[in-house]
Design a protein around this motif. Sequence first.
Motif, mmCIF file in Angstrom:
data_model
loop_
_atom_site.group_PDB
_atom_site.id
_atom_site.type_symbol
_atom_site.label_atom_id
_atom_site.label_comp_id
_atom_site.label_asym_id
_atom_site.label_seq_id
_atom_site.Cartn_x
_atom_site.Cartn_y
_atom_site.Cartn_z
ATOM 1 N N ILE A 1 0.707 -1.173 -0.084
ATOM 2 C CA ILE A 1 0.008 0.071 0.087
ATOM 3 C C ILE A 1 0.951 1.154 0.198
ATOM 4 O O ILE A 1 2.129 1.058 0.037
ATOM 5 C CB ILE A 1 -0.812 -0.021 1.330
ATOM 6 N N THR A 2 0.363 2.436 0.090
ATOM 7 C CA THR A 2 1.059 3.544 -0.100
ATOM 8 C C THR A 2 1.621 3.936 1.556
ATOM 9 O O THR A 2 0.846 3.470 2.254
ATOM 10 C CB THR A 2 0.305 4.866 -0.650
ATOM 11 N N MET B 1 -1.002 5.943 3.179
ATOM 12 C CA MET B 1 -2.152 5.071 3.798
ATOM 13 C C MET B 1 -1.714 4.510 5.264
ATOM 14 O O MET B 1 -2.174 4.700 6.089
ATOM 15 C CB MET B 1 -2.476 3.846 2.873
ATOM 16 N N THR C 1 -5.199 8.528 -1.358
ATOM 17 C CA THR C 1 -5.174 6.927 -0.955
ATOM 18 C C THR C 1 -5.349 7.083 0.845
ATOM 19 O O THR C 1 -5.904 6.725 1.593
ATOM 20 C CB THR C 1 -3.815 6.236 -0.961
ATOM 21 N N PHE D 1 -9.169 8.317 1.264
ATOM 22 C CA PHE D 1 -9.786 7.019 1.318
ATOM 23 C C PHE D 1 -9.674 6.436 2.405
ATOM 24 O O PHE D 1 -10.588 5.744 3.019
ATOM 25 C CB PHE D 1 -9.304 6.134 -0.060
ATOM 26 N N ARG D 2 -8.372 6.165 2.811
ATOM 27 C CA ARG D 2 -8.263 5.004 4.212
ATOM 28 C C ARG D 2 -8.759 5.786 5.153
ATOM 29 O O ARG D 2 -9.425 5.013 6.096
ATOM 30 C CB ARG D 2 -6.688 5.098 4.174
#
Lengths: 208, 208
Positions: free
Chosen positions: B112-113, B116, B137, B140-141
């Motif tokens: 994942i990034t 995140m 991201t 979103f997370r």
Amino acid sequence: MDYIKKPMGIEVKSFEIIGEEMGPHSFNERELSIIKRVIHTTADFEYKDITYIREGAIDAAGNLLKQGIKIYTDTKMAMSGMNKRALEKLGCEVVCYVSDEDVTIDAKKRGITRSMAGVEKAVEEGIQFYVFGNAPTALFRLKELMLEGKADVKFVLGAPIGFVGAAESKEEIEKMDIPMITVRGRKGGSTVAASIVNALMYLNVDRN
Amino acid sequence: MDYIKKPMGIEVKSFEIIGEEMGPHSFNERELSIIKRVIHTTADFEYKDITYIREGAIDAAGNLLKQGIKIYTDTKMAMSGMNKRALEKLGCEVVCYVSDEDVTIDAKKRGITRSMAGVEKAVEEGIQFYVFGNAPTALFRLKELMLEGKADVKFVLGAPIGFVGAAESKEEIEKMDIPMITVRGRKGGSTVAASIVNALMYLNVDRN
């Protein structure tokens, strides 16, 4: 929620979209890598039209970067946006003097901006590579120091942003016959400046 | 060369020009101070139309700032753009975890990034004030963690920039019923995020 979670996937996809949407242009491949990175950083296609890359500037910047030189920048934000790993691989160092105590005191005493006092300090040190993402006054002052024969400038990235003096500062520096990249008009800024430095570094070093 | 050399003079003049050129609007005085600062930072009047300030958001952010809270941000650049003196006066601290070793290792392991993994760490710490200038991201997370009842978020500034997921991440967070400011569409970025935080601080503390 469904969203792309792989960092490199996001960048590759972004550059694809930018390529599709940017329309016709006359940039060569290396210039394009710079322009696309600026658009990637700003989500603003106007940078395609206002980013000026002087002939020979990419080579000049690359040669300096490969020598592991010291880069002066007018903001901590631009400094913070430059890729640390790429800088390290090239052996380059970035400095910004606007918050130094001697610069702050000097600026206050003389009623000038810290950006002006900061660039004076850089010139005294003999720095040759300049990146401006914020302060028109620093760019004006650098030109004055060049005209006085005091500054040995080998590359300038002129991207001050704003409503007072920014456009003019870039017009003035463009009159100098040195390798440069500028962002014309009011736009620019520290993220733009950092993205151009990164693009120049990625042309000369593996970023990972 | 003749150019304005006094720092505060430049900012005052810039805000005047922005006021003259921005045209009709329905912002109240406090909202306007935010919008003008964003335009000052970007030289881009489009921010007048894409900056969304939810009702009550300025009060909510101000109340948190006055408590001297910890602010989480997704980029070092946004952190670096926030006014240190104002933060200090308010007793606030800004943190960014994307370069932390544990975050880097965790992100790599899970594919994942780092953004995140960084926001997950902030949520675990109980941070309530979030500033996103880069990573869709992360936004979103954060929403996922809120939906799972794990994140106690009291204010969000959502200004991720870019072509993949940025616009969508802001649409998604706007569905949450919490105090927020967002920059809609593709635009935004770390300088924009920092300028909004600064504007919010200047509403609550003398900046000098």
